[in-house]
Scaffold this motif. Structure first.
Motif, PDB file in Angstrom:
ATOM      1  N   PHE A   1       0.855  -1.191   0.000  1.00 31.04           N
ATOM      2  CA  PHE A   1       0.000   0.000   0.000  1.00 31.04           C
ATOM      3  C   PHE A   1       0.897   1.249   0.000  1.00 31.04           C
ATOM      4  CE2 PHE A   1      -2.339  -3.401   2.068  1.00 31.04           C
ATOM      5  CZ  PHE A   1      -3.553  -3.379   1.381  1.00 31.04           C
ATOM      6  N   PRO A   2       1.282   1.730  -1.169  1.00 29.42           N
ATOM      7  CA  PRO A   2       2.199   2.877  -1.253  1.00 29.42           C
ATOM      8  C   PRO A   2       1.658   4.154  -0.613  1.00 29.42           C
ATOM      9  CG  PRO A   2       2.050   1.737  -3.361  1.00 29.42           C
ATOM     10  CD  PRO A   2       0.972   1.173  -2.500  1.00 29.42           C
ATOM     11  N   ASN A   3       0.344   4.232  -0.406  1.00 28.02           N
ATOM     12  CA  ASN A   3      -0.211   5.453   0.188  1.00 28.02           C
ATOM     13  C   ASN A   3      -0.123   5.452   1.713  1.00 28.02           C
ATOM     14  OD1 ASN A   3      -2.170   3.418   0.372  1.00 28.02           O
ATOM     15  ND2 ASN A   3      -3.861   4.884   0.373  1.00 28.02           N
ATOM     16  N   VAL A   4       0.443   4.391   2.313  1.00 27.70           N
ATOM     17  CA  VAL A   4       0.708   4.400   3.755  1.00 27.70           C
ATOM     18  C   VAL A   4       1.908   5.306   4.018  1.00 27.70           C
ATOM     19  CG1 VAL A   4       1.494   3.029   5.717  1.00 27.70           C
ATOM     20  CG2 VAL A   4      -0.285   2.133   4.201  1.00 27.70           C
ATOM     21  N   MET A   5       1.729   6.283   4.891  1.00 29.09           N
ATOM     22  CA  MET A   5       2.769   7.275   5.162  1.00 29.09           C
ATOM     23  C   MET A   5       3.602   6.931   6.393  1.00 29.09           C
ATOM     24  SD  MET A   5       0.383  10.613   4.439  1.00 29.09           S
ATOM     25  CE  MET A   5       1.710  11.791   4.669  1.00 29.09           C
ATOM     26  N   ARG A   6       2.927   6.639   7.481  1.00 30.79           N
ATOM     27  CA  ARG A   6       3.611   6.296   8.722  1.00 30.79           C
ATOM     28  C   ARG A   6       2.836   5.212   9.454  1.00 30.79           C
ATOM     29  NH1 ARG A   6       7.836   9.262  10.633  1.00 30.79           N
ATOM     30  NH2 ARG A   6       8.256  11.299   9.703  1.00 30.79           N
ATOM     31  N   MET A   7       3.514   4.581  10.391  1.00 27.67           N
ATOM     32  CA  MET A   7       2.893   3.544  11.192  1.00 27.67           C
ATOM     33  C   MET A   7       3.469   3.613  12.594  1.00 27.67           C
ATOM     34  SD  MET A   7       2.944  -0.527  10.421  1.00 27.67           S
ATOM     35  CE  MET A   7       4.658  -0.691  10.902  1.00 27.67           C
ATOM     36  N   HIS A   8       2.619   3.373  13.591  1.00 26.02           N
ATOM     37  CA  HIS A   8       3.069   3.411  14.974  1.00 26.02           C
ATOM     38  C   HIS A   8       2.465   2.220  15.708  1.00 26.02           C
ATOM     39  CE1 HIS A   8       4.376   4.721  18.824  1.00 26.02           C
ATOM     40  NE2 HIS A   8       3.224   5.209  19.234  1.00 26.02           N
ATOM     41  N   LEU A   9       3.312   1.456  16.415  1.00 29.75           N
ATOM     42  CA  LEU A   9       2.854   0.291  17.157  1.00 29.75           C
ATOM     43  C   LEU A   9       2.788   0.599  18.642  1.00 29.75           C
ATOM     44  CD1 LEU A   9       4.911  -2.548  15.433  1.00 29.75           C
ATOM     45  CD2 LEU A   9       2.518  -1.972  15.059  1.00 29.75           C
ATOM     46  N   GLN A  10       1.818  -0.007  19.299  1.00 31.28           N
ATOM     47  CA  GLN A  10       1.675   0.107  20.743  1.00 31.28           C
ATOM     48  C   GLN A  10       1.368  -1.278  21.305  1.00 31.28           C
ATOM     49  OE1 GLN A  10      -1.503   2.984  21.210  1.00 31.28           O
ATOM     50  NE2 GLN A  10      -0.113   4.720  21.065  1.00 31.28           N
ATOM     51  N   ALA A  11       1.556  -1.428  22.625  1.00 27.18           N
ATOM     52  CA  ALA A  11       1.207  -2.676  23.316  1.00 27.18           C
ATOM     53  C   ALA A  11       1.858  -3.882  22.653  1.00 27.18           C
ATOM     54  CB  ALA A  11      -0.311  -2.839  23.393  1.00 27.18           C
ATOM     55  N   LEU A  12       3.186  -3.809  22.467  1.00 28.70           N
ATOM     56  CA  LEU A  12       3.957  -4.899  21.859  1.00 28.70           C
ATOM     57  C   LEU A  12       3.432  -5.287  20.483  1.00 28.70           C
ATOM     58  CD1 LEU A  12       4.579  -7.240  24.914  1.00 28.70           C
ATOM     59  CD2 LEU A  12       6.091  -5.516  23.950  1.00 28.70           C
ATOM     60  N   GLY A  13       2.987  -4.290  19.740  1.00 26.81           N
ATOM     61  CA  GLY A  13       2.563  -4.520  18.367  1.00 26.81           C
ATOM     62  C   GLY A  13       1.129  -4.965  18.216  1.00 26.81           C
ATOM     63  N   GLU A  14       0.393  -5.125  19.315  1.00 28.68           N
ATOM     64  CA  GLU A  14      -0.997  -5.571  19.197  1.00 28.68           C
ATOM     65  C   GLU A  14      -1.917  -4.447  18.724  1.00 28.68           C
ATOM     66  OE1 GLU A  14      -2.488  -9.205  21.257  1.00 28.68           O
ATOM     67  OE2 GLU A  14      -1.689  -8.126  22.976  1.00 28.68           O
ATOM     68  N   ILE A  15      -1.477  -3.223  18.893  1.00 26.26           N
ATOM     69  CA  ILE A  15      -2.227  -2.072  18.379  1.00 26.26           C
ATOM     70  C   ILE A  15      -1.374  -1.392  17.318  1.00 26.26           C
ATOM     71  CG2 ILE A  15      -3.281   0.156  18.928  1.00 26.26           C
ATOM     72  CD1 ILE A  15      -3.725  -0.867  21.771  1.00 26.26           C
ATOM     73  N   MET A  16      -1.936  -1.238  16.122  1.00 27.68           N
ATOM     74  CA  MET A  16      -1.215  -0.588  15.030  1.00 27.68           C
ATOM     75  C   MET A  16      -1.981   0.645  14.574  1.00 27.68           C
ATOM     76  SD  MET A  16      -0.080  -2.048  11.256  1.00 27.68           S
ATOM     77  CE  MET A  16       1.258  -3.074  11.849  1.00 27.68           C
ATOM     78  N   LEU A  17      -1.306   1.778  14.582  1.00 34.34           N
ATOM     79  CA  LEU A  17      -1.867   3.033  14.087  1.00 34.34           C
ATOM     80  C   LEU A  17      -1.236   3.317  12.732  1.00 34.34           C
ATOM     81  CD1 LEU A  17      -1.495   5.039  17.420  1.00 34.34           C
ATOM     82  CD2 LEU A  17      -3.424   3.629  16.697  1.00 34.34           C
TER      83      LEU A  17
END
Length: 457
Positions: A315-331
């Motif tokens: 998905f080239p339109n993904v700009m940034r990604m942030h993980l929380q809770a040991l990767g169980e939550i992905m923003l």
């Protein structure tokens, strides 16, 4: 950059990032409780000079904040992500040295792990002392390729350990050694320089040596030395190295242990024997507190930086990604092209990534590192009747108590459990962009004020 743990402690002290505790505290519960309290109150690294019953000091929460990882890498915190990506492209092979500080003291008779090293007992239901920052190294019995990873290790008696090998490459190595009916030689390093320690948790492609990654991040080769009793190379400037082997086909109860997800778990895990301990003169023990901010920096940051490139390929339109809770939550921040963008991401991500359980997709005008803005986007842009995706019978992770079942994958990479997953589309409808315009000041004013305020804060 720091060449070892000791020089990094000097950097932390000079930067005002090291809190030194002079009171005598016990290694069972007391020091772990103090580590957690310091993490919550001031967020600094902690140095305990008087562990009860031991003369070896203990340091913890080394990389509990991104600014300390930036300090270790020699960059400004604002440029951490970009510099990490740049350096990851430059693999640098380690160099082998003839002699090393980690061999200043060698113990090969009457081994007693707990008498030699102040291993902590962290939580009230833990089965006993656990190494939590120990990096285990081994070689593929078939190819000789080296691998390492951060695995929890229970001290069962003087020279016996239980080790949680649930992830590759070491889980692969053990399987192959057992197929050949032979023990898997291991070396366990404690108290390494911060960059090598950070590299140990990076998800490396198969066949890539994490010491090469560490050298690239550091900008110079990592020094290794031949182990004394096993056919392995170990960090020359580590504080401790334990050498031994994993007994083939032997599994015993390991745990309970308070895991990174904040819950206790027990498993039938491999058993190992330690036959030699080497360490520096006047060594320092490095501890990592589970369910803490240091794990967030180590795991969420390293995993998000590497997984971002993978998801951007699809998905080239993904700009940034942030993980929380040991990767169980992905923003996930996207430049939205279609009303189906978020749903497509969920359907791609959930079946192949056992770690991610909740994903939230937001627009480019939402700061994914600001919890307040994420909550604002979900509250004002998500329409629950059409913007929430639920997918059932998806792969989960074994240290999440809300998952169920469990089966080993064919290659023994992970014990996969089962769970439902949820995706939240918190993006603006493309046909109502004006209605959802975020309030703001003019961009040139914003840049001017940011530059001004930097002088004061």
């Amino acid at each position: 950059m720091a060449k070892d743990l000791r020089s990094f402690l000097g950097q932390l002290k000079a930067a005002g990032e090291l809190l030194e505790i002079e009171e005598e505290l016990g290694i069972t519960f007391e020091i772990p409780a103090a580590i957690r309290e310091i993490d919550k109150r001031v967020g600094k690294a902690a140095y305990f000079s008087r562990p009860k019953g031991h003369t070896i000091p203990i340091v913890a929460n080394l990389l509990g904040q991104k600014k300390r990882l930036a300090l270790a890498l020699g960059v400004e915190e604002e440029g951490l992500i970009e510099e990490y990506f740049r350096r990851r492209q430059n693999l640098t092979k380690p160099t082998l040295v003839a002699d090393a500080p980690v061999k200043e003291v060698i113990i090969n008779k009457d081994i007693s792990i707990s008498k030699t090293i102040p291993v902590l007992t962290h939580h009230q239901r833990d089965a006993g002392p656990y190494f939590t920052s120990a990096v285990t190294m081994a070689k593929d019995p078939e190819t000789g390729i080296r691998g390492m990873g951060l695995h929890r290790i229970q001290v069962k008696d003087d020279d016996t350990i239980g080790i949680f090998l649930a992830t590759p490459p070491l889980s692969h190595f053990l399987k192959r050694a057992e197929e050949q009916g032979r023990p898997l030689e291991i070396a366990v390093a404690v108290g390494m320089d911060p960059i090598t320690f950070f590299a140990s948790v990076i998800w490396a492609p198969q066949g890539i040596d994490k010491f090469d990654i560490a050298g690239g991040l550091k900008g110079s080769p990592i020094e290794l030395v031949k182990a004394e009793s096993v056919d392995l190379e170990v960090p020359a400037r580590a504080e401790f190295v334990l050498e031994g082997y994993i007994i083939p086909h032997k599994r015993d109860k390991e745990g309970p242990f308070g895991e990174s997800t904040g819950y206790y778990f027990s498993f039938d895990n491999p058993v190992g024997k330690i036959k030699l301990i080497s360490h520096r003169k006047d060594p320092i023990y490095h501890a990592l507190m589970p369910f803490s901010s240091e794990e967030t920096v180590l795991l969420d940051l390293s995993w998000e930086l590497d997984n971002l490139k993978v998801i951007q390929t699809a998905f080239p339109n993904v700009m940034r990604m942030h993980l929380q809770a040991l990767g169980e939550i992905m923003l996930i921040q996207i430049a939205k092209d279609s009303e189906e963008d978020a749903r497509k991401i969920f359907h791609y991500l959930f079946p192949v990534n056992p770690f991610v359980k909740l994903a939230i997709v937001v627009d480019a005008d939402v700061d994914i590192y600001d919890p307040r803005e994420i909550a604002w986007a979900v509250a004002t842009r998500c329409r629950p009747n059409c913007d929430i995706t639920i997918m059932e019978d998806m792969p989960g992770v074994m240290i999440d108590p809300s998952t169920s079942g469990g089966e080993r994958t064919d290659d023994l990479a992970l014990l996969i459990t089962h769970t439902a997953k949820m995706g939240i589309d918190a993006t603006k409808p493309l046909n109502e962009l004006d209605r959802y315009e975020k309030i703001a000041v003019p961009e040139h004013i914003k840049e001017k004020v940011q530059t001004l305020i930097k002088k004061y804060v």
